[in-house]
Structure formats: structure tokens, C-alpha cells
Write a protein that holds these residues in place. Structure first.
Motif, PDB file in Angstrom:
ATOM      1  N   ASP A 104       1.411  -0.882   0.235  1.00 29.17           N
ATOM      2  CA  ASP A 104      -0.112  -0.204   0.048  1.00 29.17           C
ATOM      3  C   ASP A 104       0.823   1.283   0.031  1.00 29.17           C
ATOM      4  N   VAL A 105       1.640   1.482   0.621  1.00 28.94           N
ATOM      5  CA  VAL A 105       2.669   2.378   1.026  1.00 28.94           C
ATOM      6  C   VAL A 105       3.438   2.425  -0.295  1.00 28.94           C
ATOM      7  N   THR A 106       3.648   1.782  -0.887  1.00 25.13           N
ATOM      8  CA  THR A 106       4.846   1.148  -2.404  1.00 25.13           C
ATOM      9  C   THR A 106       3.610   1.622  -3.446  1.00 25.13           C
ATOM     10  N   ALA A 107       2.715   1.961  -2.906  1.00 25.44           N
ATOM     11  CA  ALA A 107       1.493   2.356  -4.756  1.00 25.44           C
ATOM     12  C   ALA A 107       1.058   3.955  -4.062  1.00 25.44           C
ATOM     13  N   ALA A 108       0.935   4.342  -2.795  1.00 27.45           N
ATOM     14  CA  ALA A 108       1.201   5.619  -2.391  1.00 27.45           C
ATOM     15  C   ALA A 108       2.267   6.589  -3.190  1.00 27.45           C
ATOM     16  N   PHE A 109       3.829   5.970  -2.643  1.00 25.75           N
ATOM     17  CA  PHE A 109       4.879   6.559  -2.984  1.00 25.75           C
ATOM     18  C   PHE A 109       4.750   6.492  -4.364  1.00 25.75           C
ATOM     19  N   THR A 139      16.014   3.304  -3.418  1.00 24.27           N
ATOM     20  CA  THR A 139      14.263   3.655  -3.204  1.00 24.27           C
ATOM     21  C   THR A 139      14.818   2.913  -2.098  1.00 24.27           C
ATOM     22  N   MET A 140      14.211   3.302  -0.536  1.00 23.76           N
ATOM     23  CA  MET A 140      14.502   1.911   0.732  1.00 23.76           C
ATOM     24  C   MET A 140      12.922   2.404   1.138  1.00 23.76           C
ATOM     25  N   ILE A 141      12.207   1.408   1.463  1.00 24.40           N
ATOM     26  CA  ILE A 141      10.421   1.791   1.504  1.00 24.40           C
ATOM     27  C   ILE A 141      10.148   1.263   3.072  1.00 24.40           C
ATOM     28  N   THR A 142       9.501   1.080   4.622  1.00 20.76           N
ATOM     29  CA  THR A 142      10.225   0.671   5.318  1.00 20.76           C
ATOM     30  C   THR A 142       8.910   0.755   6.576  1.00 20.76           C
ATOM     31  N   THR A 143       8.024  -0.096   6.655  1.00 17.53           N
ATOM     32  CA  THR A 143       7.268   0.129   7.444  1.00 17.53           C
ATOM     33  C   THR A 143       6.664  -0.521   8.621  1.00 17.53           C
ATOM     34  N   PHE A 144       6.446   0.608   9.828  1.00 20.42           N
ATOM     35  CA  PHE A 144       6.354   0.228  11.094  1.00 20.42           C
ATOM     36  C   PHE A 144       5.132   0.159  11.316  1.00 20.42           C
ATOM     37  N   GLY A 145       4.656  -0.754  11.716  1.00 23.67           N
ATOM     38  CA  GLY A 145       2.966  -1.572  12.621  1.00 23.67           C
ATOM     39  C   GLY A 145       1.863  -1.155  10.582  1.00 23.67           C
ATOM     40  N   LEU A 146       1.194  -1.062  11.131  1.00 21.97           N
ATOM     41  CA  LEU A 146       0.380  -1.130  10.131  1.00 21.97           C
ATOM     42  C   LEU A 146       0.452   0.643   9.822  1.00 21.97           C
ATOM     43  N   ASP A 147       0.469   1.535  10.504  1.00 25.00           N
ATOM     44  CA  ASP A 147       0.507   3.061  10.167  1.00 25.00           C
ATOM     45  C   ASP A 147       1.218   4.157  10.349  1.00 25.00           C
ATOM     46  N   HIS A 148       2.825   3.010   9.993  1.00 24.76           N
ATOM     47  CA  HIS A 148       3.442   4.478   9.627  1.00 24.76           C
ATOM     48  C   HIS A 148       4.300   3.772   8.529  1.00 24.76           C
TER      49      HIS A 148
END
Length: 124
Positions: free
Chosen positions: A11-16, A75-84
Motif C-alpha cells: 500500500d505504501v509503495t503504491a502511494a509513493f 529507494t528504500m520504503i520501510t513500514t512500521f506496524g500498520l500505520d507508519h
């Protein structure tokens, strides 16, 4: 806290990627949408410091739409839990010898991913 839950990372990658497309096509409406609409939102640019969503939007509306093409690298995308999440990338532009750097803090707010803090700079 789970780091890089696959669904959240997707999801975050798509937003990015949506942000990147809007950036290089100067789609101000999408850029505006993806930043948190709040006075606490911050964007430290290559030549400006913007505090609050209103200053960021005003900058976007007056920014030149020329020479926006760029190529991302590292590019480095890292998620922390469900919302960050954090997103960090380098970029190059045609005819520019310097390497650009960009970082963003993303937060899921009311179900949608929004940038709450961003940084852009050049490395000589």
C-alpha cells in the motif's frame, strides 16, 4: 510491531509511486491530496522550508513544471506496524551532475496514506 508487513508495504509503495508520478507530471491536485492537510505538516525543500499544508500548496501552485523528469535509485520504503512508514530515495535528472535526496514520513490517516514530513536536497 511488525516491520514491512507485506500488505502494508504494498500500500505504501503504491502511494509513493503515485506521488512520484504526480511529481514529475506536476499534478498539483494529487500532490496536495497526498500531503496531510494540517499546519503541522513540514516540507524541507532544496531551496525552501515550508511549514503547514497551506505553505506547501502555495509552493506547488507556483513551482515551474519544466525539467521535472528524474530517475530514482536506492529507494528504500520501510513500514512500521500498520500505520507508519518512511520512504527514502536518491534521484538524478538529465543534465544535472548532482544527486538529489528525498525522504518522506508517511502515516495512515483515516484509512489513507499521507505524507506528514518531507525533505528534498542535493548532494554535491
Amino acid at each position: 510491531m511488525k516491520i514491512n508487513d507485506p500488505a502494508v508495504l504494498e500500500d505504501v509503495t503504491a502511494a509513493f509511486q503515485r506521488y512520484e508520478t504526480a511529481l514529475v507530471t506536476n499534478d498539483v491536485a494529487v500532490l496536495d491530496e497526498l500531503f496531510w492537510i494540517d499546519p503541522k505538516t513540514v516540507r524541507m525543500g532544496a531551496t525552501e522550508n515550508l511549514y503547514g499544508h497551506e505553505q506547501i500548496l502555495a509552493f506547488r501552485k507556483t513551482r515551474s513544471s519544466k525539467n521535472l523528469d528524474r530517475t530514482l535509485q536506492n529507494t528504500m520504503i520501510t513500514t512500521f506496524g500498520l500505520d507508519h512508514a518512511s520512504a527514502v530515495t536518491e534521484f538524478t535528472r538529465p543534465g544535472e551532475s548532482r544527486i538529489g535526496r528525498q525522504s518522506q514520513m508517511w502515516v495512515r490517516i483515516d484509512g489513507d496514506w499521507r505524507i506528514v514530513a518531507a525533505h528534498v536536497s542535493w548532494m554535491d
